[in-house]
Design a protein around this motif. Sequence first.
Motif, PDB file in Angstrom:
ATOM      1  N   TYR A 119       0.820  -1.152  -0.026  1.00 66.76           N
ATOM      2  CA  TYR A 119      -0.025   0.094   0.040  1.00 66.76           C
ATOM      3  C   TYR A 119       0.874   1.223  -0.079  1.00 66.76           C
ATOM      4  CZ  TYR A 119      -3.147   3.737   1.588  1.00 66.76           C
ATOM      5  OH  TYR A 119      -3.822   4.654   1.766  1.00 66.76           O
ATOM      6  N   HIS A 120       0.749   2.088  -1.071  1.00 69.52           N
ATOM      7  CA  HIS A 120       1.509   3.333  -1.089  1.00 69.52           C
ATOM      8  C   HIS A 120       0.546   4.540  -0.972  1.00 69.52           C
ATOM      9  CE1 HIS A 120       4.875   1.165  -3.143  1.00 69.52           C
ATOM     10  NE2 HIS A 120       4.065   0.560  -3.602  1.00 69.52           N
ATOM     11  N   VAL A 147       3.682  -1.559   3.756  1.00 74.20           N
ATOM     12  CA  VAL A 147       3.784  -0.424   3.770  1.00 74.20           C
ATOM     13  C   VAL A 147       5.325  -0.027   4.029  1.00 74.20           C
ATOM     14  CG1 VAL A 147       3.255   1.881   4.854  1.00 74.20           C
ATOM     15  CG2 VAL A 147       1.599   0.128   4.692  1.00 74.20           C
ATOM     16  N   VAL A 148       5.803   0.868   3.254  1.00 76.01           N
ATOM     17  CA  VAL A 148       7.082   1.599   3.646  1.00 76.01           C
ATOM     18  C   VAL A 148       7.036   2.428   4.983  1.00 76.01           C
ATOM     19  CG1 VAL A 148       8.942   3.245   2.757  1.00 76.01           C
ATOM     20  CG2 VAL A 148       7.711   1.525   1.102  1.00 76.01           C
ATOM     21  N   LEU A 154       2.782   6.341   9.193  1.00 80.68           N
ATOM     22  CA  LEU A 154       2.476   5.715  10.428  1.00 80.68           C
ATOM     23  C   LEU A 154       0.957   5.315  10.589  1.00 80.68           C
ATOM     24  CD1 LEU A 154       3.432   4.081  12.842  1.00 80.68           C
ATOM     25  CD2 LEU A 154       3.787   6.243  14.216  1.00 80.68           C
ATOM     26  N   ASP A 155       0.393   6.717  10.474  1.00 78.16           N
ATOM     27  CA  ASP A 155      -0.981   6.415  10.761  1.00 78.16           C
ATOM     28  C   ASP A 155      -1.902   5.620   9.834  1.00 78.16           C
ATOM     29  OD1 ASP A 155      -0.682   8.247  13.007  1.00 78.16           O
ATOM     30  OD2 ASP A 155      -1.352  10.101  11.779  1.00 78.16           O
ATOM     31  N   ALA A 156      -1.435   5.687   8.569  1.00 76.68           N
ATOM     32  CA  ALA A 156      -2.055   4.877   7.705  1.00 76.68           C
ATOM     33  C   ALA A 156      -1.802   3.380   7.748  1.00 76.68           C
ATOM     34  CB  ALA A 156      -1.650   5.208   6.295  1.00 76.68           C
ATOM     35  N   ALA A 157      -0.724   3.029   8.326  1.00 72.85           N
ATOM     36  CA  ALA A 157      -0.257   1.646   8.708  1.00 72.85           C
ATOM     37  C   ALA A 157      -1.079   1.149   9.976  1.00 72.85           C
ATOM     38  CB  ALA A 157       1.200   1.757   8.981  1.00 72.85           C
ATOM     39  N   ASN A 173       8.265  -2.319   5.887  1.00 70.93           N
ATOM     40  CA  ASN A 173       9.433  -2.276   5.473  1.00 70.93           C
ATOM     41  C   ASN A 173      10.519  -1.056   5.567  1.00 70.93           C
ATOM     42  OD1 ASN A 173      10.238  -4.414   3.727  1.00 70.93           O
ATOM     43  ND2 ASN A 173      10.244  -3.307   1.882  1.00 70.93           N
ATOM     44  N   ALA A 174      11.523  -1.165   6.387  1.00 69.42           N
ATOM     45  CA  ALA A 174      12.293  -0.029   6.897  1.00 69.42           C
ATOM     46  C   ALA A 174      12.513   0.680   5.579  1.00 69.42           C
ATOM     47  CB  ALA A 174      13.533  -0.359   7.476  1.00 69.42           C
TER      48      ALA A 174
END
Length: 286
Positions: A119-120, A147-148, A154-157, A173-174
């Motif tokens: 997800y981008h 998510v990257v 962060l909020d989306a993740a 992913n870092a």
Amino acid sequence: MPEAGVDLTVLYRGPLASCDYDCPYCPFAKRRDSTEQLRTDRAALERFAAWAASRTEDRLSLLFTPWGEGLVRSWYRRALTELSHLPHIRRVAIQTNLSGRTAWTAEADLDTLALWCTYHPGQTPYERFVAKSRRLAADGVRHSVGVVGLPEHLDAARRLRAELPEHVYLWINAAEGHSYTDEEAARWTAVDPLFSWSRHAHPSAGRPCRTGESVISVDGDGTVRRCHFVREELGNLYDGSYRAALRPRPCPSQVCDCHIGYVHLETLPLYDVFAGGVLERIPADW
């Protein structure tokens, strides 16, 4: 004497480099391949799929890792579907941004097919992406979502983890070139308990790795390398010259910082952590 079969994991990356997204952290954002480039990619993909279909004496696990987005192209969907039905193919998976339609998966063998989805944020409506993941889950399509790990993601993740089906693994992913304080890492680990494996690059120089022995990388011309990150050639897939080069060999790189590389390091326990889901990045106990 007939050639003995092998257990082989193959990462395939053809010439396709076009993508429909514009991610600032990707060098292939919004790139458009010409008609001729797409024709070349299709021919290369179909040649590889025909090779994989013909290797009935081997036991193959296949991961497509295109620079661009493959599933918006009919030849990738067709190859995944057809290969999934072959008894000597243990797994066939692809990395995707999930921007394309998903109805094609109904024609695949869902015991073999898997998707590695990313997800981008900012590239597609959140609700659209989540709806596609939920649809895949409802249809029994094995997939992970990721998510990257950029601060602005962060909020989306967190929202994804709360709203995705529980059995869908969400990996982080870092971000390349980004370092994390312990406090920042703890936030990401709360979303992905396995984030620590991605947080730091892994020392690899001189260490045993399955790549070059039971794992290989193949490009559109059939050139075989041990992995995407080591340029030394081992031979060619289509003339069979790579077979004589398959053997244990230490890693020549100082570090390995990409999941599709370090997951194969024998000094890490990730084949146990992801048992049964190494290619699609799904933990065994998820």
